[in-house]
Design an enzyme around this catalytic site. Structure first.
Site, short mmCIF file in Angstrom:
data_model
loop_
_atom_site.label_atom_id
_atom_site.label_comp_id
_atom_site.label_asym_id
_atom_site.label_seq_id
_atom_site.Cartn_x
_atom_site.Cartn_y
_atom_site.Cartn_z
N HIS A 1 -1.98 -7.78 2.19
CA HIS A 1 -2.02 -8.39 3.52
C HIS A 1 -3.23 -7.98 4.34
CE1 HIS A 1 -0.06 -5.01 6.01
NE2 HIS A 1 -0.11 -4.56 4.78
N GLY B 1 0.80 -1.22 0.00
CA GLY B 1 0.00 0.00 0.00
C GLY B 1 0.83 1.26 0.00
N THR B 2 1.95 1.27 0.71
CA THR B 2 2.79 2.47 0.76
C THR B 2 3.31 2.83 -0.62
OG1 THR B 2 3.42 2.26 3.08
CG2 THR B 2 4.99 3.37 1.63
N CYS C 1 2.18 1.67 11.30
CA CYS C 1 3.27 2.42 10.67
C CYS C 1 3.74 3.57 11.55
CB CYS C 1 2.83 2.94 9.31
SG CYS C 1 2.53 1.62 8.13
#
Length: 418
Positions: A236, A98-99, A360
């Protein structure tokens, strides 16, 4: 109960210990409540990955037969993920998570579509969105405005409308917040964004695994009922492998790669594709979407039992995020006068894996920016506690959680009264 339904009894019937062994999560089983950080690996994803690895996992760009088989796995996964979200296969770009997908969306779209140098997002976004915007500010001279949010974590549509300008290149608003679970109603302001000519991106990493998200919502009538130009996914969160993700990007929109090298992924993202990971990603999406409705109802029942119990039984506890417009398995709190870390440690010692906010940002030792944006003071913003359920839980488990929280708050009572 206020609605006449004995949710405690119905949730107890869904206790994971009653489920078939093959369907039970492998990460911590019934005590793992940190699915927003990463969901337990699904058996279907594991099997798909093993099949790809056993086939040799050749480079999907190679021209020999093994390479063709690897390419076939990648393209089959691409088509499956596209179909699951109402997109075209050519609109799916695989990333390392996603990042990277958020970075590609923010930086790549802003640089490739030089309509102006103005960005709009919110203070609730994942660090990969906010830091990508700030990178564009520092290096390329963009300006950034943050839309206002209310105390429940809902974006104020009038604020977005007021911020969008003729030189706005991109507006990025996440579909659901990882830390407080609030789900946004993008349709309330996406029309203004689209009418202005700006591009609309949404980080759907948290929402897409829990809600019936459709990338093609504007054309197909699906949720969230807003025309989206770009949407981020992470494998994930569906129960796929870590290190896999995708950016869904509407056909015809240019994007500047942020990774340079080969011509993989339609020249949007260089680098050898993670064949086994991509196969596991697609398998997890397939399994997740197949049980979305029934799982969502059961998760909401468990979530509501947990919320009601904590608010009733734990002194100083307050819910964060919207009471009803929140992710199905998400319950988040602040507890006045008690360290969020002490609550997390006490729960961990009792066998419950939870978090204090976004994974995060864990270990930052600073007040949560999301909770500060909701109007909480700095002391309270350091007491966040988040439960994100990968499976329904019953009343006995919830009672144990509440018992741990009550014991820890009782130990903190002298400090609270000081």
């Amino acid at each position: 109960m206020h609605d006449g339904v004995d949710r405690r009894a119905s949730a107890r019937a869904l206790e994971p210990s009653d489920a078939p062994v093959a369907a039970r999560p492998r990460t911590g089983d019934s005590g793992y409540f940190d699915a927003a950080a990463t969901a337990p690996l699904r058996p279907e994803a594991r099997s798909a990955m093993i099949a790809a690895l056993d086939d040799g996992a050749a480079n999907a760009s190679s021209v020999h037969q093994a390479g063709h088989r690897a390419r076939a796995r990648v393209e089959s996964a691409r088509a499956e993920i596209a179909a699951a979200f109402g997109a075209r296969a050519a609109e799916v770009t695989f990333t390392s998570g996603g990042t990277e997908a958020n970075t590609l969306a923010i930086v790549g779209l802003a640089l490739a579509n030089p309509r102006g140098r103005h960005l709009v997002t919110t203070p609730l976004e994942h660090a990969s969105v906010l830091e990508s915007c700030r990178f564009l500010e520092r290096i390329f001279g963009f300006t950034l405005d943050l839309a206002e949010v209310d105390a429940s974590g809902r974006v104020r549509p009038r604020s977005v409308a007021a911020l969008v300008r003729p030189d706005t290149t991109l507006v990025s608003v996440g579909l659901a917040n990882a830390e407080v679970g609030t789900v946004q109603q993008l349709a309330e302001f996406s029309g203004v964004v689209r009418a202005s000519g700006a591009l609309m991106h949404t980080d759907a990493v948290q929402a897409a695994a829990a809600l019936p998200v459709r990338f093609g919502a504007g054309a197909d009538g699906g949720w969230p009922g807003a025309e989206i130009d770009a949407m981020t996914l992470a494998g994930h969160k569906f129960g796929g492998p870590q290190g896999t993700g995708a950016l869904l990007l509407r056909s015809g929109i240019a994007v500047e790669p942020v990774l340079h090298g080969g011509g993989q992924e339609h020249r949007r993202r260089a680098g050898t594709e993670n064949v086994a990971g991509i196969a596991g990603f697609a398998a997890a999406v397939r399994a997740s979407r197949a049980q979305l409705g029934s799982q969502g109802v059961a998760l909401m029942a468990s979530r509501d039992l947990l919320i009601e119990g904590v608010l009733r039984e734990v002194p100083g506890a307050r819910l964060t995020g919207h009471r009803t417009e929140r992710l199905p398995g998400h319950a988040s709190f602040v507890v006045e006068g008690v360290s969020g870390e002490s609550l997390l440690v006490a729960l961990d010692a009792a066998g419950f894996a939870v978090s204090s906010g976004s994974a995060c940002s864990a270990g930052a030792n600073e007040p949560s920016p999301v909770l500060l944006a909701l109007g909480l003071d700095e002391d309270l913003a350091q007491t966040g506690l988040r439960f994100t359920l990968p499976h329904p839980v019953g009343g006995a488990t919830i009672d144990r959680i509440i018992g741990v929280l009550r014991a820890e708050t009782a130990r903190a009572a002298p400090r609270r009264g000081a």
